[in-house]
Design an enzyme around this catalytic site. Structure first.
Site, PDB file in Angstrom:
ATOM      1  N   ARG A   1       0.795  -1.225   0.000  1.00 17.85           N
ATOM      2  CA  ARG A   1       0.000   0.000   0.000  1.00 17.85           C
ATOM      3  C   ARG A   1       0.832   1.282   0.000  1.00 17.85           C
ATOM      4  O   ARG A   1       0.574   2.190  -0.785  1.00 17.85           O
ATOM      5  CB  ARG A   1      -0.918   0.058   1.239  1.00 17.85           C
ATOM      6  CG  ARG A   1      -2.169  -0.741   1.112  1.00 17.85           C
ATOM      7  CD  ARG A   1      -2.527  -1.341   2.439  1.00 17.85           C
ATOM      8  NE  ARG A   1      -1.534  -2.338   2.765  1.00 17.85           N
ATOM      9  CZ  ARG A   1      -1.586  -3.598   2.334  1.00 17.85           C
ATOM     10  NH1 ARG A   1      -2.596  -3.973   1.614  1.00 17.85           N
ATOM     11  NH2 ARG A   1      -0.638  -4.469   2.612  1.00 17.85           N
ATOM     12  N   THR A   2       1.805   1.371   0.883  1.00 18.34           N
ATOM     13  CA  THR A   2       2.512   2.646   1.030  1.00 18.34           C
ATOM     14  C   THR A   2       3.266   2.969  -0.261  1.00 18.34           C
ATOM     15  O   THR A   2       3.200   4.087  -0.774  1.00 18.34           O
ATOM     16  CB  THR A   2       3.476   2.591   2.229  1.00 18.34           C
ATOM     17  OG1 THR A   2       2.768   2.068   3.344  1.00 18.34           O
ATOM     18  CG2 THR A   2       4.019   3.953   2.568  1.00 18.34           C
TER      19      THR A   2
ATOM     20  N   LYS B   1      26.435  -4.481  -2.238  1.00 15.97           N
ATOM     21  CA  LYS B   1      27.912  -4.428  -2.301  1.00 15.97           C
ATOM     22  C   LYS B   1      28.477  -3.707  -1.078  1.00 15.97           C
ATOM     23  O   LYS B   1      29.665  -3.407  -1.028  1.00 15.97           O
ATOM     24  CB  LYS B   1      28.350  -3.681  -3.567  1.00 15.97           C
ATOM     25  CG  LYS B   1      27.838  -4.287  -4.858  1.00 15.97           C
ATOM     26  CD  LYS B   1      28.244  -3.386  -6.035  1.00 15.97           C
ATOM     27  CE  LYS B   1      27.198  -3.434  -7.136  1.00 15.97           C
ATOM     28  NZ  LYS B   1      27.322  -2.293  -8.060  1.00 15.97           N
TER      29      LYS B   1
ATOM     30  N   ARG C   1      11.327   3.757   3.135  1.00 19.20           N
ATOM     31  CA  ARG C   1      10.918   2.785   4.166  1.00 19.20           C
ATOM     32  C   ARG C   1      12.136   1.943   4.494  1.00 19.20           C
ATOM     33  O   ARG C   1      12.864   1.498   3.595  1.00 19.20           O
ATOM     34  CB  ARG C   1       9.794   1.881   3.681  1.00 19.20           C
ATOM     35  CG  ARG C   1       9.593   0.716   4.650  1.00 19.20           C
ATOM     36  CD  ARG C   1       8.374  -0.092   4.377  1.00 19.20           C
ATOM     37  NE  ARG C   1       7.158   0.630   4.733  1.00 19.20           N
ATOM     38  CZ  ARG C   1       5.959   0.073   4.770  1.00 19.20           C
ATOM     39  NH1 ARG C   1       5.814  -1.212   4.483  1.00 19.20           N
ATOM     40  NH2 ARG C   1       4.900   0.770   5.092  1.00 19.20           N
TER      41      ARG C   1
ATOM     42  N   HIS D   1       5.135   6.020  11.423  1.00 19.50           N
ATOM     43  CA  HIS D   1       4.593   5.879  10.070  1.00 19.50           C
ATOM     44  C   HIS D   1       3.630   7.056   9.859  1.00 19.50           C
ATOM     45  O   HIS D   1       2.411   6.894   9.856  1.00 19.50           O
ATOM     46  CB  HIS D   1       3.870   4.531   9.983  1.00 19.50           C
ATOM     47  CG  HIS D   1       3.606   4.034   8.594  1.00 19.50           C
ATOM     48  ND1 HIS D   1       3.786   4.803   7.468  1.00 19.50           N
ATOM     49  CD2 HIS D   1       3.164   2.822   8.154  1.00 19.50           C
ATOM     50  CE1 HIS D   1       3.471   4.083   6.403  1.00 19.50           C
ATOM     51  NE2 HIS D   1       3.090   2.877   6.793  1.00 19.50           N
TER      52      HIS D   1
END
Ligand code: CP
Length: 309
Positions: free
Chosen positions: A57-58, A86, A107, A135
């Protein structure tokens, strides 16, 4: 009120008046989010969508929001395809996104990662969830959903259920709801109680949350039941997860104990905590709530970019 160029790391970055303004702008964005109207206010702007942790969703609603505003999106949904593999640091990845785009959405599994990212970027950074931290954009869409459905946020009786310890959405939401003087009840297994720090934030704002383990009792006069998933990925100990998963289930039998106009919300994804039979009832607001992520994120992107409808 000036939003242009601001980072959005925590809901606490906003005053109540600013939150109200974002909610008003979100309402105006609804027909654009539905594709009923069109705008190009962010034409030529680029958003970096950096997801170091899974999301449906986000990520998709931020990307939809940017596209609906006429902007473009670059980024990744899986860091294993990036130079992090890396050994590149978060700071260097952010420096790159800063030079390639006008706004960064990040995120990350580590609490505090979004604030760190903001230190290494000149362009605005929006926290799309940092570990068990905060959030803020989910919080805004949750407030928008309550406002739209209940016509006001103030004075609602709201039950927060589930993983209140690791649940970043409920941490942000408990604080923000307290700004509006709601009645809060927390229902969770004993090992997943709301952190003291969050309870103290509510108290400082004049709200005295109640805690109980009886869901039936808690929902009997509630206006909103906000359900969260027990998050397997946040548990340091698998046995402890197995002890609490499935402890609360929201189904049609349970909702017989609730008011007829109770709304059931969930930030999603759900696993077993809400039975699919609830989806067909007028109580189920969680899919509409997820849609609301688009107009709310459109409002935020336009405000911090200085774009006007
Ligand atoms: N509500 C929420 O954050 O969902 P995703 O993890 O799918 O983005």
């Amino acid at each position: 009120m000036n939003f242009k160029g601001r980072d959005i790391i925590s809901i606490k970055d906003f005053s109540k008046a600013e939150i109200n303004h974002i909610l008003e702008c979100s309402k105006k964005m609804v027909p654009y989010a539905k594709g009923e109207k069109y705008t190009n206010i962010l034409k030529g702007r680029v958003l970096s969508s950096l997801f170091f942790e899974p999301s449906t969703r986000t990520r998709l609603s931020f990307e939809s929001a940017m596209n609906r505003l006429g902007g473009r999106v670059i980024g990744f949904s899986d860091p294993s395809g990036t130079s992090q593999k890396k050994g590149e640091s978060l700071a260097d990845t952010i420096r790159m996104a800063d030079s390639y785009s006008d706004v960064i959405v990040v995120r990350h599994p580590q609490e505090g990662a979004a604030r760190l990212a903001a230190e290494f970027a000149d362009v605005p950074v929006l926290n799309a969830g940092d570990g068990a931290g905060r959030h803020p954009t989910q919080c805004l869409l949750d407030l928008f959903t309550i406002l739209t459905e209940k016509k006001k946020i103030e004075k609602n009786k709201i039950v927060l259920l589930g993983d209140l310890k690791y649940g970043r959405t409920v941490h942000s939401l408990a604080y923000a709801l307290s700004l509006y003087g709601v009645e809060l009840t927390f229902v969770s297994p004993g090992s997943l109680k709301m952190p003291k720090e969050v309870i103290n934030e509510c108290k400082e704002l004049g709200v005295e949350p109640r805690s109980t383990s009886s869901l039936e009792k808690a929902i009997s006069d509630a206006d909103v039941l906000y359900v969260t998933r027990i998050q397997k990925e946040r548990f340091p100990d698998a046995e402890e997860y197995n002890r609490v998963v499935g402890i609360y289930k929201v189904d049609n039998d349970l909702l017989k104990h609730a008011r007829k106009d109770i709304i059931v919300m969930h930030p999603l994804p759900r696993v077993t905590e809400i039975k699919p039979e609830v989806d067909k009832t007028p109580h189920a607001l969680y899919f509409k709530q997820a849609f609301n992520g688009v107009p709310v994120r459109m409002a935020l992107l336009s405000l911090i970019s200085g774009g006007r409808l």
